[in-house]
Design a protein around this motif. Structure first.
Motif, PDB file in Angstrom:
ATOM      1  N   VAL A 163       0.832  -1.209   0.000  1.00  0.00           N
ATOM      2  CA  VAL A 163       0.000   0.000   0.000  1.00  0.00           C
ATOM      3  C   VAL A 163       0.866   1.258   0.000  1.00  0.00           C
ATOM      4  O   VAL A 163       0.467   2.292  -0.522  1.00  0.00           O
ATOM      5  CB  VAL A 163      -0.961  -0.009   1.212  1.00  0.00           C
ATOM      6  N   PHE A 164       2.075   1.167   0.537  1.00  0.00           N
ATOM      7  CA  PHE A 164       2.941   2.333   0.688  1.00  0.00           C
ATOM      8  C   PHE A 164       4.233   2.238  -0.122  1.00  0.00           C
ATOM      9  O   PHE A 164       5.178   2.968   0.135  1.00  0.00           O
ATOM     10  CB  PHE A 164       3.279   2.531   2.170  1.00  0.00           C
ATOM     11  N   ASP A 165       4.291   1.370  -1.122  1.00  0.00           N
ATOM     12  CA  ASP A 165       5.551   1.155  -1.843  1.00  0.00           C
ATOM     13  C   ASP A 165       5.733   2.060  -3.059  1.00  0.00           C
ATOM     14  O   ASP A 165       6.722   1.938  -3.778  1.00  0.00           O
ATOM     15  CB  ASP A 165       5.699  -0.312  -2.244  1.00  0.00           C
ATOM     16  N   ARG A 166       4.782   2.947  -3.312  1.00  0.00           N
ATOM     17  CA  ARG A 166       4.817   3.903  -4.424  1.00  0.00           C
ATOM     18  C   ARG A 166       4.785   3.225  -5.791  1.00  0.00           C
ATOM     19  O   ARG A 166       5.210   3.779  -6.787  1.00  0.00           O
ATOM     20  CB  ARG A 166       6.000   4.843  -4.312  1.00  0.00           C
ATOM     21  N   ASN A 167       4.260   2.016  -5.819  1.00  0.00           N
ATOM     22  CA  ASN A 167       4.076   1.289  -7.073  1.00  0.00           C
ATOM     23  C   ASN A 167       2.579   1.081  -7.251  1.00  0.00           C
ATOM     24  O   ASN A 167       1.978   0.294  -6.525  1.00  0.00           O
ATOM     25  CB  ASN A 167       4.821  -0.049  -7.024  1.00  0.00           C
ATOM     26  N   TRP A 168       1.992   1.752  -8.211  1.00  0.00           N
ATOM     27  CA  TRP A 168       0.543   1.698  -8.406  1.00  0.00           C
ATOM     28  C   TRP A 168       0.047   0.333  -8.846  1.00  0.00           C
ATOM     29  O   TRP A 168      -1.152   0.069  -8.817  1.00  0.00           O
ATOM     30  CB  TRP A 168       0.105   2.735  -9.424  1.00  0.00           C
ATOM     31  N   LEU A 169       0.940  -0.538  -9.274  1.00  0.00           N
ATOM     32  CA  LEU A 169       0.515  -1.845  -9.769  1.00  0.00           C
ATOM     33  C   LEU A 169       0.585  -2.951  -8.727  1.00  0.00           C
ATOM     34  O   LEU A 169       0.230  -4.085  -9.011  1.00  0.00           O
ATOM     35  CB  LEU A 169       1.338  -2.227 -10.999  1.00  0.00           C
ATOM     36  N   THR A 170       1.040  -2.629  -7.505  1.00  0.00           N
ATOM     37  CA  THR A 170       1.022  -3.621  -6.437  1.00  0.00           C
ATOM     38  C   THR A 170      -0.223  -3.400  -5.581  1.00  0.00           C
ATOM     39  O   THR A 170      -0.830  -2.336  -5.628  1.00  0.00           O
ATOM     40  CB  THR A 170       2.289  -3.532  -5.566  1.00  0.00           C
ATOM     41  N   ALA A 171      -0.598  -4.397  -4.816  1.00  0.00           N
ATOM     42  CA  ALA A 171      -1.837  -4.312  -4.049  1.00  0.00           C
ATOM     43  C   ALA A 171      -1.724  -5.100  -2.753  1.00  0.00           C
ATOM     44  O   ALA A 171      -0.762  -5.822  -2.528  1.00  0.00           O
ATOM     45  CB  ALA A 171      -3.005  -4.842  -4.883  1.00  0.00           C
ATOM     46  N   PHE A 172      -2.740  -4.952  -1.915  1.00  0.00           N
ATOM     47  CA  PHE A 172      -2.863  -5.696  -0.661  1.00  0.00           C
ATOM     48  C   PHE A 172      -4.123  -6.519  -0.720  1.00  0.00           C
ATOM     49  O   PHE A 172      -5.211  -5.999  -0.987  1.00  0.00           O
ATOM     50  CB  PHE A 172      -2.913  -4.720   0.517  1.00  0.00           C
ATOM     51  N   ASP A 173      -3.996  -7.817  -0.485  1.00  0.00           N
ATOM     52  CA  ASP A 173      -5.138  -8.726  -0.359  1.00  0.00           C
ATOM     53  C   ASP A 173      -5.108  -9.288   1.050  1.00  0.00           C
ATOM     54  O   ASP A 173      -4.296 -10.180   1.354  1.00  0.00           O
ATOM     55  CB  ASP A 173      -5.051  -9.885  -1.357  1.00  0.00           C
ATOM     56  N   ALA A 174      -5.974  -8.773   1.906  1.00  0.00           N
ATOM     57  CA  ALA A 174      -6.032  -9.256   3.285  1.00  0.00           C
ATOM     58  C   ALA A 174      -6.358 -10.751   3.306  1.00  0.00           C
ATOM     59  O   ALA A 174      -7.092 -11.246   2.443  1.00  0.00           O
ATOM     60  CB  ALA A 174      -7.074  -8.479   4.077  1.00  0.00           C
ATOM     61  N   PRO A 175      -5.841 -11.479   4.284  1.00  0.00           N
ATOM     62  CA  PRO A 175      -6.096 -12.917   4.356  1.00  0.00           C
ATOM     63  C   PRO A 175      -7.495 -13.253   4.859  1.00  0.00           C
ATOM     64  O   PRO A 175      -7.848 -14.421   4.934  1.00  0.00           O
ATOM     65  CB  PRO A 175      -5.026 -13.408   5.329  1.00  0.00           C
ATOM     66  N   ILE A 176      -8.249 -12.233   5.214  1.00  0.00           N
ATOM     67  CA  ILE A 176      -9.620 -12.436   5.697  1.00  0.00           C
ATOM     68  C   ILE A 176     -10.571 -11.681   4.780  1.00  0.00           C
ATOM     69  O   ILE A 176     -10.198 -10.694   4.155  1.00  0.00           O
ATOM     70  CB  ILE A 176      -9.776 -11.953   7.160  1.00  0.00           C
ATOM     71  N   SER A 177     -11.802 -12.146   4.678  1.00  0.00           N
ATOM     72  CA  SER A 177     -12.744 -11.539   3.731  1.00  0.00           C
ATOM     73  C   SER A 177     -13.450 -10.307   4.281  1.00  0.00           C
ATOM     74  O   SER A 177     -14.082  -9.575   3.537  1.00  0.00           O
ATOM     75  CB  SER A 177     -13.782 -12.575   3.288  1.00  0.00           C
ATOM     76  N   LYS A 178     -13.334 -10.063   5.593  1.00  0.00           N
ATOM     77  CA  LYS A 178     -14.022  -8.926   6.188  1.00  0.00           C
ATOM     78  C   LYS A 178     -13.118  -8.279   7.235  1.00  0.00           C
ATOM     79  O   LYS A 178     -12.426  -8.971   7.982  1.00  0.00           O
ATOM     80  CB  LYS A 178     -15.327  -9.401   6.838  1.00  0.00           C
ATOM     81  N   ASP A 179     -13.132  -6.966   7.265  1.00  0.00           N
ATOM     82  CA  ASP A 179     -12.434  -6.182   8.288  1.00  0.00           C
ATOM     83  C   ASP A 179     -10.909  -6.195   8.194  1.00  0.00           C
ATOM     84  O   ASP A 179     -10.227  -5.885   9.167  1.00  0.00           O
ATOM     85  CB  ASP A 179     -12.866  -6.599   9.701  1.00  0.00           C
ATOM     86  N   GLY A 180     -10.347  -6.514   7.042  1.00  0.00           N
ATOM     87  CA  GLY A 180      -8.910  -6.362   6.849  1.00  0.00           C
ATOM     88  C   GLY A 180      -8.601  -4.875   6.715  1.00  0.00           C
ATOM     89  O   GLY A 180      -9.395  -4.108   6.183  1.00  0.00           O
ATOM     90  N   TRP A 181      -7.447  -4.461   7.210  1.00  0.00           N
ATOM     91  CA  TRP A 181      -7.128  -3.035   7.155  1.00  0.00           C
ATOM     92  C   TRP A 181      -5.624  -2.811   7.116  1.00  0.00           C
ATOM     93  O   TRP A 181      -4.839  -3.701   7.413  1.00  0.00           O
ATOM     94  CB  TRP A 181      -7.737  -2.296   8.345  1.00  0.00           C
ATOM     95  N   VAL A 182      -5.238  -1.607   6.721  1.00  0.00           N
ATOM     96  CA  VAL A 182      -3.845  -1.199   6.711  1.00  0.00           C
ATOM     97  C   VAL A 182      -3.782   0.272   7.105  1.00  0.00           C
ATOM     98  O   VAL A 182      -4.709   1.043   6.833  1.00  0.00           O
ATOM     99  CB  VAL A 182      -3.178  -1.440   5.334  1.00  0.00           C
ATOM    100  N   GLY A 183      -2.713   0.650   7.791  1.00  0.00           N
ATOM    101  CA  GLY A 183      -2.545   2.034   8.214  1.00  0.00           C
ATOM    102  C   GLY A 183      -1.084   2.330   8.467  1.00  0.00           C
ATOM    103  O   GLY A 183      -0.211   1.510   8.206  1.00  0.00           O
ATOM    104  N   MET A 184      -0.833   3.518   8.992  1.00  0.00           N
ATOM    105  CA  MET A 184       0.532   3.932   9.288  1.00  0.00           C
ATOM    106  C   MET A 184       0.564   4.553  10.670  1.00  0.00           C
ATOM    107  O   MET A 184      -0.259   5.404  10.990  1.00  0.00           O
ATOM    108  CB  MET A 184       1.024   4.912   8.227  1.00  0.00           C
TER     109      MET A 184
END
Length: 75
Positions: free
Chosen positions: A33-54
């Motif tokens: 999410v923070f790697d400055r590469n628009w083509l990478t992504a985050f897929d949480a291992p859970i289907s609900k309530d996955g999140w990312v922050g700083m």
């Protein structure tokens, strides 16, 4: 992709949130999410309530947030 700015400069902290990813073979971890590469992504291992922050550790002033939604590079 998310970039936080203070005084027109990108600011960084510790990446926090749901650990792991749904398909490790694709390497879509929260750090993307923070790697400055628009083509990478985050897929949480859970289907609900996955999140990312700083975590900035101290109070800071954020002047701008740049967010680029997930895509395939065609837009």
């Amino acid at each position: 992709e998310i970039i936080f700015f203070s005084d027109n400069e990108p600011i960084y902290g510790d990446i926090i949130g749901t650990g792991g990813c749904k398909h490790p073979e694709y390497g879509r971890y929260k750090e993307n999410v923070f790697d400055r590469n628009w083509l990478t992504a985050f897929d949480a291992p859970i289907s609900k309530d996955g999140w990312v922050g700083m975590d900035f550790k101290n109070p800071i002033s954020i002047d701008k947030i740049v967010y680029v939604g997930r895509g395939d590079g065609n837009c």
